[in-house]
Design a protein around this motif. Structure first.
Motif, PDB file in Angstrom:
ATOM      1  N   CYS A  49       0.838  -1.214   0.000  1.00 15.49           N
ATOM      2  CA  CYS A  49       0.000   0.000   0.000  1.00 15.49           C
ATOM      3  C   CYS A  49       0.865   1.255   0.000  1.00 15.49           C
ATOM      4  CB  CYS A  49      -0.925  -0.006   1.216  1.00 15.49           C
ATOM      5  SG  CYS A  49      -2.238  -1.232   1.140  1.00 15.49           S
ATOM      6  N   PHE A  50       1.949   1.226   0.777  1.00 10.58           N
ATOM      7  CA  PHE A  50       2.839   2.383   0.835  1.00 10.58           C
ATOM      8  C   PHE A  50       3.493   2.638  -0.518  1.00 10.58           C
ATOM      9  CE2 PHE A  50       6.817   4.557   1.946  1.00 10.58           C
ATOM     10  CZ  PHE A  50       6.313   5.598   2.703  1.00 10.58           C
ATOM     11  N   PHE A  53       0.497   3.683  -3.186  1.00  2.00           N
ATOM     12  CA  PHE A  53      -0.230   4.929  -2.952  1.00  2.00           C
ATOM     13  C   PHE A  53       0.653   6.076  -2.485  1.00  2.00           C
ATOM     14  CE2 PHE A  53      -3.405   1.554  -2.299  1.00  2.00           C
ATOM     15  CZ  PHE A  53      -4.319   1.931  -3.278  1.00  2.00           C
ATOM     16  N   SER A  54       1.933   5.853  -2.238  1.00  2.00           N
ATOM     17  CA  SER A  54       2.808   6.929  -1.778  1.00  2.00           C
ATOM     18  C   SER A  54       4.025   7.097  -2.682  1.00  2.00           C
ATOM     19  CB  SER A  54       3.245   6.671  -0.331  1.00  2.00           C
ATOM     20  OG  SER A  54       4.063   7.716   0.133  1.00  2.00           O
ATOM     21  N   TRP A  55       4.841   6.057  -2.788  1.00  2.32           N
ATOM     22  CA  TRP A  55       6.083   6.196  -3.544  1.00  2.32           C
ATOM     23  C   TRP A  55       5.850   6.297  -5.049  1.00  2.32           C
ATOM     24  CZ3 TRP A  55      10.563   7.715  -1.834  1.00  2.32           C
ATOM     25  CH2 TRP A  55      10.875   7.550  -0.482  1.00  2.32           C
ATOM     26  N   TYR A  56       4.955   5.463  -5.587  1.00  7.49           N
ATOM     27  CA  TYR A  56       4.724   5.529  -7.035  1.00  7.49           C
ATOM     28  C   TYR A  56       4.179   6.879  -7.484  1.00  7.49           C
ATOM     29  CZ  TYR A  56       2.698   4.761 -11.623  1.00  7.49           C
ATOM     30  OH  TYR A  56       2.368   4.885 -12.944  1.00  7.49           O
ATOM     31  N   PRO A  57       3.130   7.456  -6.817  1.00 11.19           N
ATOM     32  CA  PRO A  57       2.695   8.796  -7.216  1.00 11.19           C
ATOM     33  C   PRO A  57       3.792   9.843  -7.097  1.00 11.19           C
ATOM     34  CG  PRO A  57       1.039   7.766  -5.838  1.00 11.19           C
ATOM     35  CD  PRO A  57       2.246   6.896  -5.765  1.00 11.19           C
ATOM     36  N   MET A  58       4.653   9.704  -6.071  1.00 14.94           N
ATOM     37  CA  MET A  58       5.735  10.665  -5.909  1.00 14.94           C
ATOM     38  C   MET A  58       6.727  10.582  -7.074  1.00 14.94           C
ATOM     39  SD  MET A  58       8.267  11.069  -2.621  1.00 14.94           S
ATOM     40  CE  MET A  58       6.874  10.778  -1.532  1.00 14.94           C
ATOM     41  N   GLN A 254       1.688  22.907   3.897  1.00 16.46           N
ATOM     42  CA  GLN A 254       0.788  22.279   2.931  1.00 16.46           C
ATOM     43  C   GLN A 254      -0.630  22.840   3.058  1.00 16.46           C
ATOM     44  OE1 GLN A 254       1.437  17.912   2.637  1.00 16.46           O
ATOM     45  NE2 GLN A 254       3.018  18.232   4.187  1.00 16.46           N
ATOM     46  N   LEU A 300       8.160  19.600  -2.353  1.00 21.72           N
ATOM     47  CA  LEU A 300       8.774  18.412  -1.764  1.00 21.72           C
ATOM     48  C   LEU A 300      10.238  18.663  -1.425  1.00 21.72           C
ATOM     49  CD1 LEU A 300       8.799  15.338  -1.100  1.00 21.72           C
ATOM     50  CD2 LEU A 300       9.363  14.953  -3.510  1.00 21.72           C
TER      51      LEU A 300
END
Length: 318
Positions: A49-50, A53-58, A254, A300
């Protein structure tokens, strides 16, 4: 018919012998391997999930910031998106507003929860009720809380709660979100009220871990309440204060939902435009996903650089 067992073991008839002698180095390694595989199997779901939903979009956002997509065709443009975004007047105005909000949030939103936690820690009765009362705004949906401020507290007419309080104190009223000078302070007040419950509970847990002997010794030395806070409370909670300061700055940088709801986005004379709202505007109103990605990467890098410097400085102090 005789049943054989492995040498050095006490195998029972009908059961296969263990692959390694009990207590051997291979058996210990095999046991550790099985334990590690079980632990990593439980972590695999969270890790997937990390990554998804986190590293790939980044990573995808970083790649998009160097591309340009027109009519379904994607071309590599290098640093053109960054140069275009930086030369926009709204870019520097958004950073100015964001920094202004962060500074105000540190003055108000960082200090107020700590003071509220100190007050709650002094109460000997009804602590559970007071904690629920302080944490209650956190349980409200952020949009609902902000609409409550917008249409009830910040109403510039006579029906507004804050203007009614100012009139009762014989002080001049304000237009709040319609006034460029009051836009940021009004958003900080709303944000502090919404989010301080969690910080208060964290501070309260840290305060209750301070040994009471330190306060007793300070009282015997004649220290008043402010000297006890300065010389006992703050030094004993220094690590928590440092961590919460970093989290506060990263969160306030943010800034998005407050200007979106309270100020309808940009606010009076662009006084509420933040970097996060500018990303939203580029991506969903101007259909400039590549420019939005470039803005996101700039934010970022700025937050990562600040976090690295802050952690380095605090680790040296420790």
């Amino acid at each position: 018919m005789a049943i054989t067992t492995a040498p050095g073991t006490t195998g029972k008839p009908g059961r296969p012998a263990p692959p390694y002698p009990a207590g051997s180095r291979h058996a210990s390694l095999g046991r550790k391997l099985r334990d590690n595989l079980t632990g990593h199997a439980f972590l695999l779901g969270a890790l997937l999930c990390f990554v998804v939903f986190s590293w790939y979009p980044m990573i995808r956002g970083v790649v998009m910031s160097f591309q340009r997509t027109r009519r379904g065709e994607t071309t590599w443009v290098g640093w053109d998106n960054y140069a275009r975004i930086i030369h926009e007047p709204s870019f520097w105005a958004a950073w100015k507003n964001t920094f202004y909000f962060t500074v105000l949030a540190l003055v108000l939103g960082y200090a107020v929860p700590f003071l509220v936690a100190i007050l709650l820690n002094e109460f000997r009765h009804a602590q559970g009720y007071l904690r629920i009362l302080v944490y209650l705004p956190v349980m409200l949906p952020p949009a609902s809380a902000l609409f409550l401020f917008k249409f009830y507290a910040y109403d510039p007419s006579d029906a507004g709660l804050f203007n009614a309080i100012l009139r009762a104190l014989h002080l001049p009223t304000s237009e709040w979100m319609q006034s460029p000078g009051m836009t940021m302070p009004a958003m900080v007040i709303a944000s502090t009220w919404m989010n301080m419950g969690g910080a208060v509970l964290i501070y309260l847990a840290a305060l209750q871990n301070i040994p009471g002997d330190l306060y007793e010794a300070a009282e015997l030395d004649g220290a008043g309440i402010w000297r006890r806070i300065a010389h006992v409370t703050i030094p004993q909670t220094r690590l928590i204060l440092a961590l919460m300061a970093m989290l506060q700055i990263v969160a306030t940088m943010q800034l998005f939902i407050e200007p979106l709801i309270l100020a309808n986005g940009a606010g009076a004379e662009d006084s509420a435009t933040s970097v996060a709202y500018l990303i939203y505007q580029h991506g969903f109103f101007q259909n400039d996903l590549n420019g939005a990605a470039a803005l996101g990467v700039i934010m970022l890098v700025a937050l990562a650089g600040f976090s690295a410097v802050y952690v380095r400085l605090t680790s040296r102090q420790d």
